[in-house]
Write a protein that holds these residues in place. Structure first.
Motif, PDB file in Angstrom:
ATOM      1  N   ASP A   1       0.930  -1.207  -0.009  1.00 62.54           N
ATOM      2  CA  ASP A   1       0.153  -0.187   0.039  1.00 62.54           C
ATOM      3  C   ASP A   1       0.907   1.163  -0.108  1.00 62.54           C
ATOM      4  N   ARG A   2       1.191   1.777  -1.181  1.00 65.75           N
ATOM      5  CA  ARG A   2       2.044   2.877  -1.266  1.00 65.75           C
ATOM      6  C   ARG A   2       1.606   4.073  -0.759  1.00 65.75           C
ATOM      7  N   ALA A   3       0.479   4.348  -0.685  1.00 68.32           N
ATOM      8  CA  ALA A   3      -0.314   5.397  -0.047  1.00 68.32           C
ATOM      9  C   ALA A   3      -0.162   5.354   1.270  1.00 68.32           C
ATOM     10  N   LEU A   4      -0.347   4.400   2.091  1.00 64.90           N
ATOM     11  CA  LEU A   4      -0.299   4.065   3.305  1.00 64.90           C
ATOM     12  C   LEU A   4       1.328   4.345   3.968  1.00 64.90           C
ATOM     13  N   ILE A   5       2.321   3.956   3.008  1.00 64.14           N
ATOM     14  CA  ILE A   5       3.667   4.168   3.480  1.00 64.14           C
ATOM     15  C   ILE A   5       3.871   5.684   3.470  1.00 64.14           C
ATOM     16  N   GLU A   6       3.473   6.458   2.391  1.00 67.45           N
ATOM     17  CA  GLU A   6       3.675   7.837   2.291  1.00 67.45           C
ATOM     18  C   GLU A   6       2.969   8.712   3.392  1.00 67.45           C
ATOM     19  N   ALA A   7       1.855   8.002   3.880  1.00 70.94           N
ATOM     20  CA  ALA A   7       1.048   8.625   4.783  1.00 70.94           C
ATOM     21  C   ALA A   7       1.806   8.326   6.285  1.00 70.94           C
ATOM     22  N   ALA A   8       2.534   7.379   6.531  1.00 67.95           N
ATOM     23  CA  ALA A   8       3.220   7.086   7.771  1.00 67.95           C
ATOM     24  C   ALA A   8       4.282   8.030   7.701  1.00 67.95           C
ATOM     25  N   TYR A   9       5.063   8.056   6.420  1.00 67.14           N
ATOM     26  CA  TYR A   9       6.358   9.125   6.605  1.00 67.14           C
ATOM     27  C   TYR A   9       5.983  10.352   6.904  1.00 67.14           C
ATOM     28  N   ASP A  10       4.788  11.033   6.418  1.00 67.15           N
ATOM     29  CA  ASP A  10       4.211  12.346   6.787  1.00 67.15           C
ATOM     30  C   ASP A  10       3.775  12.161   7.930  1.00 67.15           C
ATOM     31  N   PHE A  11       3.173  11.207   8.529  1.00 69.26           N
ATOM     32  CA  PHE A  11       2.879  11.499  10.033  1.00 69.26           C
ATOM     33  C   PHE A  11       3.980  11.284  11.029  1.00 69.26           C
ATOM     34  N   ALA A  12       5.024  10.502  10.845  1.00 62.61           N
ATOM     35  CA  ALA A  12       5.959  10.600  11.626  1.00 62.61           C
ATOM     36  C   ALA A  12       6.963  11.782  11.375  1.00 62.61           C
ATOM     37  N   ALA A  13       7.013  12.231  10.372  1.00 62.99           N
ATOM     38  CA  ALA A  13       7.871  13.749  10.219  1.00 62.99           C
ATOM     39  C   ALA A  13       7.206  14.779  10.896  1.00 62.99           C
ATOM     40  N   ALA A  14       5.865  14.709  10.932  1.00 59.03           N
ATOM     41  CA  ALA A  14       5.154  15.909  11.614  1.00 59.03           C
ATOM     42  C   ALA A  14       5.533  15.660  13.329  1.00 59.03           C
ATOM     43  N   ALA A  15       5.235  14.408  13.699  1.00 54.16           N
ATOM     44  CA  ALA A  15       5.401  13.904  15.096  1.00 54.16           C
ATOM     45  C   ALA A  15       6.872  14.384  15.516  1.00 54.16           C
ATOM     46  N   HIS A  16       7.836  14.221  14.621  1.00 53.95           N
ATOM     47  CA  HIS A  16       9.275  14.561  15.067  1.00 53.95           C
ATOM     48  C   HIS A  16       9.659  15.847  14.607  1.00 53.95           C
ATOM     49  N   ALA A  17       8.904  16.808  14.096  1.00 52.78           N
ATOM     50  CA  ALA A  17       9.152  17.832  13.512  1.00 52.78           C
ATOM     51  C   ALA A  17      10.124  18.718  14.297  1.00 52.78           C
ATOM     52  N   LYS A  18      10.315  19.006  15.675  1.00 50.55           N
ATOM     53  CA  LYS A  18      11.046  19.788  16.480  1.00 50.55           C
ATOM     54  C   LYS A  18      12.082  18.978  17.196  1.00 50.55           C
ATOM     55  N   GLN A  19      12.133  17.749  16.633  1.00 52.33           N
ATOM     56  CA  GLN A  19      13.416  16.964  17.079  1.00 52.33           C
ATOM     57  C   GLN A  19      14.818  16.841  15.971  1.00 52.33           C
ATOM     58  N   THR A  20      15.774  16.817  16.655  1.00 52.14           N
ATOM     59  CA  THR A  20      17.003  16.460  15.888  1.00 52.14           C
ATOM     60  C   THR A  20      17.860  15.714  16.300  1.00 52.14           C
ATOM     61  N   ARG A  21      18.751  15.031  15.202  1.00 58.14           N
ATOM     62  CA  ARG A  21      19.768  13.923  15.821  1.00 58.14           C
ATOM     63  C   ARG A  21      21.104  14.739  16.399  1.00 58.14           C
ATOM     64  N   GLU A  22      21.946  13.749  17.023  1.00 55.38           N
ATOM     65  CA  GLU A  22      23.147  14.366  17.491  1.00 55.38           C
ATOM     66  C   GLU A  22      23.965  15.109  16.549  1.00 55.38           C
ATOM     67  N   ASN A  23      23.865  14.828  15.298  1.00 60.10           N
ATOM     68  CA  ASN A  23      24.548  15.675  14.099  1.00 60.10           C
ATOM     69  C   ASN A  23      23.812  16.844  13.752  1.00 60.10           C
ATOM     70  N   GLY A  24      22.598  17.080  14.321  1.00 59.85           N
ATOM     71  CA  GLY A  24      21.871  18.321  13.739  1.00 59.85           C
ATOM     72  C   GLY A  24      20.906  17.860  12.622  1.00 59.85           C
ATOM     73  N   ASP A  25      20.969  16.788  12.030  1.00 63.36           N
ATOM     74  CA  ASP A  25      19.783  16.242  11.047  1.00 63.36           C
ATOM     75  C   ASP A  25      18.446  16.199  11.705  1.00 63.36           C
ATOM     76  N   PRO A  26      17.244  16.556  10.912  1.00 61.14           N
ATOM     77  CA  PRO A  26      16.171  16.563  11.364  1.00 61.14           C
ATOM     78  C   PRO A  26      15.680  14.804  11.819  1.00 61.14           C
ATOM     79  N   TYR A  27      15.121  14.637  12.926  1.00 58.79           N
ATOM     80  CA  TYR A  27      15.075  13.255  13.389  1.00 58.79           C
ATOM     81  C   TYR A  27      14.267  12.281  12.426  1.00 58.79           C
ATOM     82  N   ILE A  28      13.448  12.752  11.510  1.00 55.10           N
ATOM     83  CA  ILE A  28      12.967  11.644  10.808  1.00 55.10           C
ATOM     84  C   ILE A  28      14.066  10.909   9.750  1.00 55.10           C
ATOM     85  N   THR A  29      15.132  11.531   9.973  1.00 55.73           N
ATOM     86  CA  THR A  29      16.090  10.738   8.957  1.00 55.73           C
ATOM     87  C   THR A  29      16.424   9.384   9.561  1.00 55.73           C
TER      88      THR A  29
END
Length: 729
Positions: A20-48
């Protein structure tokens, strides 16, 4: 520009058109929004990070639910998202998988006294309830290890690396995912042993520069050999072994890097099982076989489903290099690389049935899970996961995690909780069922200790406990009880002896006797009399000398004890405590003592005293095999130790057992090595001589165990000497 979510969905759809390609894209968008204010140790967005985990799993061609779980696996733990919300948007299956991954993430290796878990049983259940939970967690850990260098604190990097080495790499190996296991091991090794890692990598680079085309040369020669023998459609590839496997081999063989000969491995892929054995015959007929290196994992697969033929050979190319050769089919190779992911595919109908027939161990695991349901105890009885080869993790009824050595029993568990709990232990429940106290514990067992007020340790426990804490406490309490009983026996015997003479055993008389008999006090006098080393009548005569008449018959035994029977030869003359050569604490003053000739204890050894009425105490090493003869009479055991303050720097005899392959050079080297290290060879005996080895027993005079360790290290370095160890009696 294609979004990362759409690109991931396209990758999954390429190997699974039903995704289900649409569901995978929706999960990515959902996770990106949930982690929007978080970053990794190297400064990259957490969604990476969740995106990278999902890509790792896509490389193993996992199903859509696994990909969705990878994208969402940190949302519940690190954001305000709830499981109910995930279930509503992505289904109950994904929510359950995310919950399992979250529970695994909460387990950490903490200090010995603060190991807590929501509990370890849930960890095992979460992993085994659905294997995809473990696959997601392994991919999560793999990406974290790939980015570990961005973590600033060295202590945190080492903790994560140690946890990876101790828990996650063994788990990857358990389910056959060799590629992930190897990468986790190498990255953890680089952090835990940075100097060793850099040294091995540098040595490999140097050798690679000296013979850049050596692997290709061996590969081409092997293809030529296989073709000459009619082995068709064979593929051969070669590689260097990983730095961590080289390091483990160096430690196992106790050799330097330059002394290793098999640092290259080659893989031969052939079409079917029959051709595997044909290829093996071809390799063995053209190259010299290394003895003891052949293993047939095709006829007898490993528990994780791994199949392959392993052998070691010496190839003539450049310096007669020793190499490892693995021979398998492409299907076997897929299982070896991908492990459980190669065939744990969630399908329907005939295809699923076919997969279960091809991989019966998958069927077994599915049946266990189907039959267990939510019954944790039943599950734990049927599936055990060995995270550590040398440890087991168990729980108190309140969920506290207790780490114990493998083979530990409920008694060890009780003493680990608290000494008072161990002393009062009278029984145990393991996973809700009454079990014997000598029952070995397994990973994940819940242990409830049953106690009784006023309970005391059973001397027999010392024969099956494995922890030093339990053994020391049992011995101390038992010996204290035995000491009290022996003192009471002596007190009663002295009182009876005085009554027989018609006088009362007053404290003044007993104290006077103790002083004249050179005892440390009244209590020590009671102990000595109770142990049979001084007769009660001797106490009476010491207190009231005028009562002494002609020698009584009862004195004969005392004389026999002191002088030996007529005509008897005493091989080891007993020595009294207080002699400068003894240096043993825990003995009663005046008690004869001798050192056992079966195990030759020396200062620094753990020792045990064996009491023999009329003969005093014989000191044995705690590991001495002779002690099993006294198992039925634990009252004869005496808690003794070396008195380092009183013990002189004299010479003590230690016995060593050696195995050598070259008798002449070995015997010559033995005498030289012993002399160079300040020891003296007092005895050498050839126990067994064969065509290719000789067994030798030597007695050396040393000051203590540290001195002996230096001598043993020198002997192990002697040419021709293969093994050196203490003789155990």
């Amino acid at each position: 520009m294609v979004s990362p979510g759409a690109d991931l969905a396209a990758t999954v759809a390429a190997y699974d058109p039903r995704a289900d390609r649409a569901l995978i894209e929706a999960a990515y968008d959902f996770a990106a929004a949930a982690h929007a204010k978080q970053t990794r140790e190297n400064g990259d967005p957490y969604i990476t990070h969740p995106l990278a985990v999902a890509r790792i799993l896509a490389g193993y061609r996992l199903d859509t639910a696994s990909i969705l779980t990878a994208l969402l696996h940190d949302t519940v733990e690190d954001t305000s998202v709830t499981l109910a919300e995930l279930e509503r948007r992505f289904g109950a299956d994904v929510a359950r998988l995310v919950d399992g991954v979250t529970k695994l993430g909460r387990i950490e290796l903490q200090s010995e006294h603060t190991k807590q878990a929501e509990n370890f049983r849930k960890l095992v259940l979460a992993m085994s309830e659905d294997i995809r939970v473990l696959l997601v967690k392994l991919a999560d850990r793999l990406h974290n290890m790939r980015t570990l260098h961005f973590v600033e604190k060295p202590e945190k990097r080492r903790r994560v690396a140690r946890e990876t080495s101790d828990i996650y790499a063994p788990l990857a190996e358990r389910i056959g995912m060799d590629a992930i296991k190897t990468e986790l091991e190498v990255r953890a090794f680089r952090e835990i042993e940075p100097d060793a890692y850099q040294t091995i990598v540098a040595r490999l680079a140097f050798l690679r520069g000296q013979g850049a085309d050596l692997i290709e040369e061996i590969r081409a020669d092997m293809l030529r050999v296989l073709a000459a023998d009619g082995v068709e459609h064979a593929e051969v590839s070669g590689r260097e072994k990983s730095p961590v496997s080289i390091w483990l081999k160096m430690k196992e063989k106790k050799v330097e890097f330059e002394q290793l000969s098999d640092i290259m491995a080659f893989r031969v892929l052939v079409p079917d099982k029959a051709t595997c054995y044909a290829a093996l015959g071809s390799v063995h007929s053209h190259y010299r076989v290394v003895p003891g290196r052949f293993k047939d994992y095709i006829s007898t697969p490993k528990k994780n489903g791994y199949q392959s033929l392993h052998t070691g050979v010496t190839v003539p190319a450049r310096r007669n290099a020793k190499i490892e050769v693995q021979i398998r089919t492409p299907e076997m190779h897929e299982v070896a690389d991908f492990g459980v992911a190669a065939h744990w595919i969630y399908k329907q109908g005939d295809t699923a049935a076919k997969d279960r027939r091809r991989y019966p161990w998958v069927k077994d695991l599915l049946e266990i899970l189907d039959n267990t349901g939510n019954e944790a105890q039943s599950f734990m009885e049927n599936t055990k996961l060995a995270l550590h080869q040398d440890q087991v993790f168990c729980f108190t009824p309140k969920g506290e995690l207790i780490a114990l050595p493998r083979g530990a029993t409920p008694v060890d568990f009780a003493y680990q909780v608290h000494s008072a709990v161990g002393d009062a232990c009278v029984g145990a429940k393991i996973n809700g069922q009454i079990k014997p106290l000598r029952q070995p514990l397994d990973n994940g067992d819940q242990v409830e200790i049953i106690t009784a007020r006023g309970g005391t340790p059973n001397p027999a426990w010392e024969r099956f406990v494995v922890t030093g804490k339990a053994r020391a406490r049992i011995r101390r309490v038992v010996l204290a009880k035995q000491r009290a009983e022996t003192q009471e026996t002596g007190r009663g015997a002295i009182a009876r002896a005085f009554r027989q003479e018609g006088i009362e055993a007053t404290s003044e008389r007993v104290e006077r006797a103790a002083k004249l008999l050179k005892q440390g006090g009244v209590e020590e006098l009671y102990l000595t009399v109770g142990a049979g080393h001084i007769s009660a009548r001797d106490v009476v005569y010491a207190a009231e000398p005028e009562l002494r008449g002609p020698p009584r018959a009862t004195d004969t035994l005392a004389l026999t004890r002191a002088r030996g029977k007529p005509g008897q030869t005493v091989s080891v003359p007993p020595r009294r405590i207080g002699d400068a050569a003894d240096g043993i604490s825990g003995l009663v003053a005046g008690m004869p003592v001798a050192f056992a000739g079966c195990c030759h204890p020396i200062p620094g050894d753990r020792i045990v005293g064996i009491v023999a009425t009329g003969k005093g105490v014989t000191i044995h090493r705690a590991e001495c095999a002779t002690l099993t003869q006294f198992a039925s009479t634990p009252e004869r055991f005496l808690d003794v130790d070396w008195d380092q303050a009183a013990a002189p720097n004299g010479q003590h005899v230690a016995r060593l057992a050696l195995v050598a392959t070259e008798e002449g050079p070995a015997l010559s080297g033995i005498t030289i090595a012993i002399g160079k290290h300040g020891a003296r060879l007092s005895r050498l005996k050839v126990k067994h001589r064969a065509s290719d080895f000789v067994e030798v027993e030597v007695d050396v005079e040393v000051t203590d165990t540290r001195h002996l360790s230096n001598v043993v290290a020198a002997l192990r370095a002697c040419p021709g000497v293969e093994e050196v160890e203490r003789a155990k009696g």
